[in-house]
Design a protein around this motif. Sequence first.
Motif, short mmCIF file in Angstrom:
data_model
loop_
_atom_site.label_atom_id
_atom_site.label_comp_id
_atom_site.label_asym_id
_atom_site.label_seq_id
_atom_site.Cartn_x
_atom_site.Cartn_y
_atom_site.Cartn_z
N LEU A 40 34.38 29.48 40.06
CA LEU A 40 35.15 30.58 40.64
C LEU A 40 35.55 30.28 42.07
N GLU A 41 34.68 29.57 42.80
CA GLU A 41 34.94 29.27 44.21
C GLU A 41 36.10 28.31 44.38
N ASN A 42 36.45 27.57 43.33
CA ASN A 42 37.53 26.59 43.42
C ASN A 42 38.84 27.08 42.81
N LYS A 43 38.86 28.32 42.39
CA LYS A 43 40.10 28.93 41.90
C LYS A 43 40.53 29.99 42.92
N ILE A 44 41.75 29.90 43.38
CA ILE A 44 42.18 30.81 44.45
C ILE A 44 43.43 31.60 44.08
N ILE A 89 50.19 35.16 55.10
CA ILE A 89 49.69 34.55 53.87
C ILE A 89 48.17 34.63 53.87
N ALA A 90 47.58 34.62 52.70
CA ALA A 90 46.12 34.62 52.58
C ALA A 90 45.73 33.93 51.30
N ALA A 91 44.56 33.30 51.32
CA ALA A 91 44.01 32.66 50.12
C ALA A 91 42.59 33.16 49.93
N ILE A 92 42.31 33.68 48.72
CA ILE A 92 40.99 34.23 48.40
C ILE A 92 40.54 33.65 47.08
N ASN A 93 39.31 33.15 47.03
CA ASN A 93 38.85 32.59 45.75
C ASN A 93 38.32 33.70 44.85
N ASP A 125 35.72 35.22 48.46
CA ASP A 125 35.68 34.65 49.81
C ASP A 125 37.10 34.46 50.34
N VAL A 126 37.32 34.89 51.58
CA VAL A 126 38.63 34.70 52.22
C VAL A 126 38.64 33.30 52.83
N LEU A 127 39.42 32.41 52.27
CA LEU A 127 39.51 31.03 52.74
C LEU A 127 40.53 30.88 53.86
N LEU A 128 41.52 31.73 53.83
CA LEU A 128 42.61 31.63 54.81
C LEU A 128 43.28 32.99 54.94
N ARG A 175 42.41 23.80 54.51
CA ARG A 175 41.60 25.02 54.49
C ARG A 175 41.10 25.35 53.08
N THR A 176 41.85 24.95 52.08
CA THR A 176 41.49 25.32 50.71
C THR A 176 40.94 24.15 49.91
N GLY A 177 41.02 22.92 50.46
CA GLY A 177 40.44 21.75 49.80
C GLY A 177 41.07 21.46 48.45
N GLU A 178 40.22 21.20 47.48
CA GLU A 178 40.70 20.85 46.13
C GLU A 178 40.85 22.08 45.24
N SER A 179 40.83 23.25 45.84
CA SER A 179 40.96 24.48 45.06
C SER A 179 42.31 24.55 44.36
N GLN A 180 42.32 25.22 43.23
CA GLN A 180 43.53 25.37 42.42
C GLN A 180 44.09 26.78 42.58
N ILE A 181 45.39 26.86 42.86
CA ILE A 181 46.04 28.18 42.90
C ILE A 181 46.25 28.63 41.46
#
Length: 330
Positions: free
Chosen positions: A3-7, A20-24, A28-31, A69-75
């Motif tokens: 779950l932490e790697n899906k944003i 803009i914002a990215a949340i996994n 967690d708010v990554l950005l 900021r989001t690394g290898e996370s997948q949108i």
Amino acid sequence: MSLENKIILGIDTSCYTTSIAAINLGGDVLLNKKIQLKVKEGNKGLRQSEGLFQHVGNFGELFEDFKSRTGESQIVAVCASKTPRPQEGSYMPVFNAGYNFAKAISQIVGAQFYETSHQEGHIKAAQFCSNLKADRFLAVHISGGTTEILISAKNGAGFDVSLVGGSKDISAGQLLDRVGVRLGYPFPAGRVIDQNAYGYGDEKCIFKISSKDGHMNLSGVETQAYRIIESEKFDDNKKRQLSYHVLKAISEKLKKSIIYLGGKYGCNDVLFAGGVASSRFLNSEISRDLSTKGIKTYWSRPEYSADNAAGVALIGRDIYIKNGDEKNEA
């Protein structure tokens, strides 16, 4: 993939801010980034066409450090605010910039695409970093373009909102910005007005605002403030004093309206959202007095009160989970 790697990517393009914002999926708010639109010195706002142009130019800067900021996370989903409010006919051209950019990104990366409203994003962000647990509450949305009191009820990932009170003419944010510009401060001036007023002292408000049944008019304060500015010489202390009385007037009428509407609709929980809700003066004044009436107030951190895309991303996250999309992709 955990779950932490899906944003979820959230995008919001309001009248004065590109966000803009990215949340996994773990919450967690990554950005959470934003760029305030530029207003020429002495002006009190932007045309929609000017705002739309600036939004398009801001995306490159906002996404510069996205990967780091989001690394290898997948949108896995993209959510954008399409309208100002969750109401039929609600429309502003500036929201097209974020909406269409978000839709393009979702198609390129193969992610789900969702839409919401700017107002729901504000409420969601404010609720996210407050302790409010109620599913039905009064939401006070006070910003540069809005001063509304709403009955808000959770509906899936978003909210059903009904307008029950607020300003019938200019917004609280417009009042603060216009008076601030007259005092010589750059637009937007709300933060400076709040700094001036907070800790100034305790005086009876010199302004009168007409209000009835939860509704108010604020343009009269603007007129009265202009007359004072034109008739007196203003040093720093005079500016602090006038700032205090303008915010005091807003506070007094908001309190009166909230007490009336809370009793009428049986709501003792009040959530404050929008840029003006980051005011330390309003937080202190309103919370203190409403607590004596048994009304609980909930305020978020400034970065989640002012325009932001975190609430939009959170709504997208809830839709994604509710639809079971995370299970389908597991």
